[in-house]
Write a protein that holds these residues in place. Structure first.
Motif, PDB file in Angstrom:
ATOM      1  N   VAL A 357       0.838  -1.192   0.000  1.00  0.00           N
ATOM      2  CA  VAL A 357       0.000   0.000   0.000  1.00  0.00           C
ATOM      3  C   VAL A 357       0.881   1.254   0.000  1.00  0.00           C
ATOM      4  N   ILE A 358       2.141   1.091   0.436  1.00  0.00           N
ATOM      5  CA  ILE A 358       3.143   2.156   0.307  1.00  0.00           C
ATOM      6  C   ILE A 358       3.927   1.882  -0.964  1.00  0.00           C
ATOM      7  N   ASP A 359       3.980   2.838  -1.846  1.00  0.00           N
ATOM      8  CA  ASP A 359       4.606   2.638  -3.156  1.00  0.00           C
ATOM      9  C   ASP A 359       6.120   2.839  -3.058  1.00  0.00           C
ATOM     10  N   TRP A 360       6.827   1.756  -2.747  1.00  0.00           N
ATOM     11  CA  TRP A 360       8.289   1.824  -2.643  1.00  0.00           C
ATOM     12  C   TRP A 360       8.951   1.858  -4.013  1.00  0.00           C
ATOM     13  N   GLY A 361       8.225   1.505  -5.062  1.00  0.00           N
ATOM     14  CA  GLY A 361       8.775   1.577  -6.409  1.00  0.00           C
ATOM     15  C   GLY A 361       9.533   0.324  -6.814  1.00  0.00           C
ATOM     16  N   TYR A 362      10.027   0.346  -8.050  1.00  0.00           N
ATOM     17  CA  TYR A 362      10.757  -0.804  -8.586  1.00  0.00           C
ATOM     18  C   TYR A 362      12.079  -1.034  -7.859  1.00  0.00           C
ATOM     19  N   PHE A 363      12.647   0.033  -7.313  1.00  0.00           N
ATOM     20  CA  PHE A 363      13.931  -0.082  -6.626  1.00  0.00           C
ATOM     21  C   PHE A 363      13.732  -0.133  -5.112  1.00  0.00           C
ATOM     22  N   TYR A 364      12.692  -0.883  -4.701  1.00  0.00           N
ATOM     23  CA  TYR A 364      12.376  -1.013  -3.275  1.00  0.00           C
ATOM     24  C   TYR A 364      13.538  -1.585  -2.477  1.00  0.00           C
ATOM     25  N   PHE A 365      14.380  -2.393  -3.130  1.00  0.00           N
ATOM     26  CA  PHE A 365      15.504  -3.015  -2.431  1.00  0.00           C
ATOM     27  C   PHE A 365      16.555  -1.978  -2.032  1.00  0.00           C
ATOM     28  N   ILE A 366      16.473  -0.777  -2.597  1.00  0.00           N
ATOM     29  CA  ILE A 366      17.328   0.330  -2.168  1.00  0.00           C
ATOM     30  C   ILE A 366      16.529   1.310  -1.306  1.00  0.00           C
ATOM     31  N   THR A 367      15.301   1.588  -1.729  1.00  0.00           N
ATOM     32  CA  THR A 367      14.487   2.586  -1.044  1.00  0.00           C
ATOM     33  C   THR A 367      14.135   2.168   0.379  1.00  0.00           C
ATOM     34  N   LYS A 368      13.728   0.918   0.569  1.00  0.00           N
ATOM     35  CA  LYS A 368      13.326   0.474   1.904  1.00  0.00           C
ATOM     36  C   LYS A 368      14.498   0.476   2.888  1.00  0.00           C
ATOM     37  N   PRO A 369      15.689  -0.035   2.514  1.00  0.00           N
ATOM     38  CA  PRO A 369      16.824   0.097   3.442  1.00  0.00           C
ATOM     39  C   PRO A 369      17.192   1.544   3.735  1.00  0.00           C
ATOM     40  N   MET A 370      17.054   2.416   2.735  1.00  0.00           N
ATOM     41  CA  MET A 370      17.349   3.825   2.947  1.00  0.00           C
ATOM     42  C   MET A 370      16.399   4.409   3.994  1.00  0.00           C
ATOM     43  N   PHE A 371      15.112   4.086   3.864  1.00  0.00           N
ATOM     44  CA  PHE A 371      14.158   4.580   4.864  1.00  0.00           C
ATOM     45  C   PHE A 371      14.475   4.005   6.239  1.00  0.00           C
ATOM     46  N   TRP A 372      14.792   2.717   6.292  1.00  0.00           N
ATOM     47  CA  TRP A 372      15.095   2.090   7.584  1.00  0.00           C
ATOM     48  C   TRP A 372      16.267   2.786   8.261  1.00  0.00           C
ATOM     49  N   LEU A 373      17.295   3.091   7.492  1.00  0.00           N
ATOM     50  CA  LEU A 373      18.476   3.745   8.054  1.00  0.00           C
ATOM     51  C   LEU A 373      18.124   5.144   8.570  1.00  0.00           C
ATOM     52  N   ILE A 374      17.408   5.920   7.763  1.00  0.00           N
ATOM     53  CA  ILE A 374      17.042   7.275   8.183  1.00  0.00           C
ATOM     54  C   ILE A 374      16.127   7.231   9.402  1.00  0.00           C
ATOM     55  N   ASP A 375      15.154   6.322   9.380  1.00  0.00           N
ATOM     56  CA  ASP A 375      14.209   6.221  10.498  1.00  0.00           C
ATOM     57  C   ASP A 375      14.917   5.779  11.775  1.00  0.00           C
ATOM     58  N   THR A 376      15.874   4.863  11.655  1.00  0.00           N
ATOM     59  CA  THR A 376      16.630   4.411  12.823  1.00  0.00           C
ATOM     60  C   THR A 376      17.459   5.554  13.401  1.00  0.00           C
ATOM     61  N   LEU A 377      18.101   6.302  12.542  1.00  0.00           N
ATOM     62  CA  LEU A 377      18.897   7.438  13.011  1.00  0.00           C
ATOM     63  C   LEU A 377      18.008   8.534  13.594  1.00  0.00           C
ATOM     64  N   TYR A 378      16.804   8.672  13.049  1.00  0.00           N
ATOM     65  CA  TYR A 378      15.867   9.654  13.600  1.00  0.00           C
ATOM     66  C   TYR A 378      15.532   9.331  15.056  1.00  0.00           C
ATOM     67  N   LYS A 379      15.364   8.050  15.348  1.00  0.00           N
ATOM     68  CA  LYS A 379      15.051   7.651  16.724  1.00  0.00           C
ATOM     69  C   LYS A 379      16.197   7.999  17.667  1.00  0.00           C
ATOM     70  N   PHE A 380      17.404   8.092  17.134  1.00  0.00           N
ATOM     71  CA  PHE A 380      18.562   8.446  17.950  1.00  0.00           C
ATOM     72  C   PHE A 380      18.711   9.963  18.071  1.00  0.00           C
ATOM     73  N   PHE A 381      18.589  10.671  16.938  1.00  0.00           N
ATOM     74  CA  PHE A 381      18.808  12.117  16.934  1.00  0.00           C
ATOM     75  C   PHE A 381      17.543  12.922  17.261  1.00  0.00           C
ATOM     76  N   GLY A 382      16.385  12.369  16.957  1.00  0.00           N
ATOM     77  CA  GLY A 382      15.149  13.103  17.187  1.00  0.00           C
ATOM     78  C   GLY A 382      14.857  14.152  16.142  1.00  0.00           C
ATOM     79  N   ASN A 383      15.574  14.116  15.011  1.00  0.00           N
ATOM     80  CA  ASN A 383      15.375  15.090  13.947  1.00  0.00           C
ATOM     81  C   ASN A 383      15.709  14.419  12.611  1.00  0.00           C
ATOM     82  N   PHE A 384      14.747  14.453  11.682  1.00  0.00           N
ATOM     83  CA  PHE A 384      14.968  13.771  10.401  1.00  0.00           C
ATOM     84  C   PHE A 384      16.060  14.457   9.582  1.00  0.00           C
TER      85      PHE A 384
END
Length: 605
Positions: A357-384
């Protein structure tokens, strides 16, 4: 220089497609959509003035359906005189109150047609109204989810769009207090419907049919998500908005509004699991039919009366013997497409590929890890914004060995520039021998002439994946950085042409060149000046004007992407300078800057 030319070409290709989307497709469509919205609003206002006193909640009754078919959603005109509060007051309702949602269930049809998202507002303004996800049918923005039955002569009247249900007990739906509705027809069938909801966005509708008659009956269960309007902002190729579902052997089905308008109706094969509904950029309303009954999915566009879009399903016949009962269950997701919650629903409720339902696109194998990394770091820094900066550093570190070899090769090429010039002069009239001599020089000096492309080429997948993450994920929506950047998913709101807001002038989109695009342009300029100025006049002109062009091009992109690009340029300058110094190659930055501003001698001099 060959190396510089490769550098220019690689950067241009990395941004060209996104720029075409943003400037020549997305922005014009947004303007067209806004103009269409104005025209529609004028039309509604004219109807409002001309309309006589009418019942704001009146709805065109649905025609009796043929046996085994879904009753048609009402297609009458919207009531222009009806405001949202008036439309809600026109029928009895059950209140919805959860940590994430507020609204009500319409007791006429037991329809979910009033839903607001507590945690999301229309703009970054603190006083901005909450997002209205679902609206009553009487409004031009009518949008609802409905569960019902299709019967026959033996069943008598079964619950549908115009059925008035009775509340049994608790009148407020919350995560801890389900709501029970009942309806009994003249054939001895009693329908008991229990609405329950979690703390987020998932409703569960449990229907029990009790047959108190003298003979067995057979009926069908249906569900539909119906929408009378389209998103206010035009969609792009970057993501899908419209009808969507995962069912049967076909799997994922996506129909943009324009496509379903053309095809009218699409009926995939039957399914025993999956989901279907309508999705926007950040929100979705989907149905998850019971796994106990095979069902027929359908995606449709209707033009009778009011135009409307609908994703629906119809189960196989449900047989209920005399004195017996049958139960069917349907889940309804209505809310924000938050990644963690969507993934949890898929895993915990075993909803097939619900993450699509979330359109990660054809390159989801890059996009999803990228989001995971940013989201994980956000939980540490508190700022996207800080998370994006940290992500850039991590990506740089991961590719440092390859970049190190590339920059080292570039430094070696700088050291052999005199020999390369000698070869060009010696074989100026024989390109074949010139090329052979160049290749021999590369081999002797152990230089890879394409090495300079790698540091920039490696940025391309990161650039695309970050753009996708910023554009589609709701976590980035209205995510602030510092200062004037209050939404990393929107362009920098400042502009040098109105002195960054000091002059109260409304500027056209192309002149919104903010602070961060300027910083990006400066860092790009400095990075390019790390290399010798190309001797060819055309390349030299490109060398000079490309940062200016890219500043204008990138100004309309999300601020988070521009911040990433500026920070990446800064890191590249430091990295390249360090490696060139270690290799003993001259850093051309200062000489290039001096030469740029030095007065050129006149021909007479």
């Amino acid at each position: 220089m060959e190396n510089n030319r490769n550098f220019f070409i690689t950067i241009a290709l990395s941004v060209l497609i996104l720029t075409l989307w943003q400037v020549f497709y997305m922005n014009p469509r947004v303007e067209q959509q806004r103009e269409a919205a104005k025209i529609e609003q004028q039309r509604v206002e004219e109807q409002k003035k001309a309309a006589e006193a009418a019942n704001p909640g009146a709805a065109t009754p649905a025609p009796a359906p043929a046996p085994g078919t879904i009753p048609n959603a009402p297609g009458g005109d919207a009531v222009p005189a009806a405001g949202r509060d008036q439309a809600l007051a026109a029928s009895k309702r059950v209140k919805i109150d959860t940590p994430s949602l507020e609204g009500s269930i319409n007791l006429t049809g037991a329809r979910l047609d009033d839903l607001k998202l507590k945690h999301y507002t229309e703009t970054v303004d603190k006083n901005s109204p909450e997002i209205e996800l679902l609206n009553p049918q009487a409004l031009p923005t009518g949008y609802f989810a409905e569960i019902g039955f299709v019967g026959n002569d033996k069943t008598g009247a079964v619950p549908g769009s115009d059925t008035v249900w009775t509340v049994e007990g608790n009148p407020t739906l919350s995560p801890s207090t389900p709501v029970t509705l009942t309806y009994t027809n003249d054939k001895g069938l009693t329908f008991k419907r229990v609405f329950s909801v979690d703390a987020n966005y998932m409703f569960t509708v449990t229907d029990t049919v009790q047959n108190s008659g003298a003979s067995a009956v057979s009926l069908f269960n249906y569900g539909r998500v119906t929408r009378y309007d389209k998103p206010a902002v035009a969609s792009t190729y970057v993501l899908h908005e419209g009808l969507i579902g995962v069912t049967g052997t076909e799997g994922l089905a996506e129909y943009k509004y324009a496509k379903i308008e053309s095809e009218k109706q699409v009926t995939p094969g039957k399914s025993t699991d999956g989901w279907l509904g309508i999705t926007d950029k950040y929100w979705a309303v989907t149905l998850v039919p019971t796994e106990k009954q095979p069902f027929q999915p359908r995606y449709a566009f209707f033009e009778d009366g009011r135009h409307r879009y609908q994703s629906d399903f119809l189960t196989d016949a449900i047989n209920v013997d005399a004195g017996q009962s049958a139960t069917v269950e349907t889940e309804i997701f209505a809310g924000a497409k938050e990644v963690a919650k969507i993934n949890a629903y898929e895993a915990d409720r075993h909803i097939r590929q619900f993450n699509l339902v979330i359109d990660w696109g054809y390159f989801y194998f890059i996009t999803k890890p990228m989001f995971w990394l940013i989201d994980t770091l956000y939980k540490f820094f508190g700022n996207f914004g800080l998370a994006i900066l940290a992500t850039t550093v991590i990506v740089k570190a991961l590719f440092f060995p390859l970049a190190n070899k590339s920059y080292a090769s570039m430094a070696n090429m700088k050291k052999v520039q005199p020999k390369m010039l000698e070869i060009r002069e010696k074989y100026a009239d024989d390109k074949m021998k010139q090329q052979q001599a160049m290749m021999e020089l590369y081999k002797t000096e152990k230089i890879n002439p394409l090495a300079g492309c790698w540091p920039v080429a490696l940025q391309i997948p990161v650039f695309f994946s970050l753009y996708k993450v910023l554009y589609i994920t709701i976590e980035m929506r209205h995510a602030p950085f510092f200062g004037w950047i209050q939404d990393l998913a929107a362009p920098d709101p400042t502009s040098i042409f109105n002195l960054f807001g000091l002059v109260p002038v409304t500027l056209p989109h192309m002149l919104m060149i903010g602070v961060w695009p300027l910083i990006m342009g400066v860092t790009m300029f400095l990075q390019m000046r790390m290399n010798p100025t190309p001797p060819d006049p055309t390349q030299a002109a490109i060398f000079t004007w490309m940062p200016v062009i890219f500043t204008f091009m990138m100004a309309g992109f999300p601020a988070g992407l521009v911040i990433y690009w500026a920070w990446n340029n800064t890191l590249s300058i430091l990295q390249q300078g360090l490696i060139m110094k270690r290799q003993g190659a001259k850093i051309e930055l200062w000489d290039n800057l001096v030469a740029l501003f030095r007065k050129k001698p006149s021909p007479a001099e």
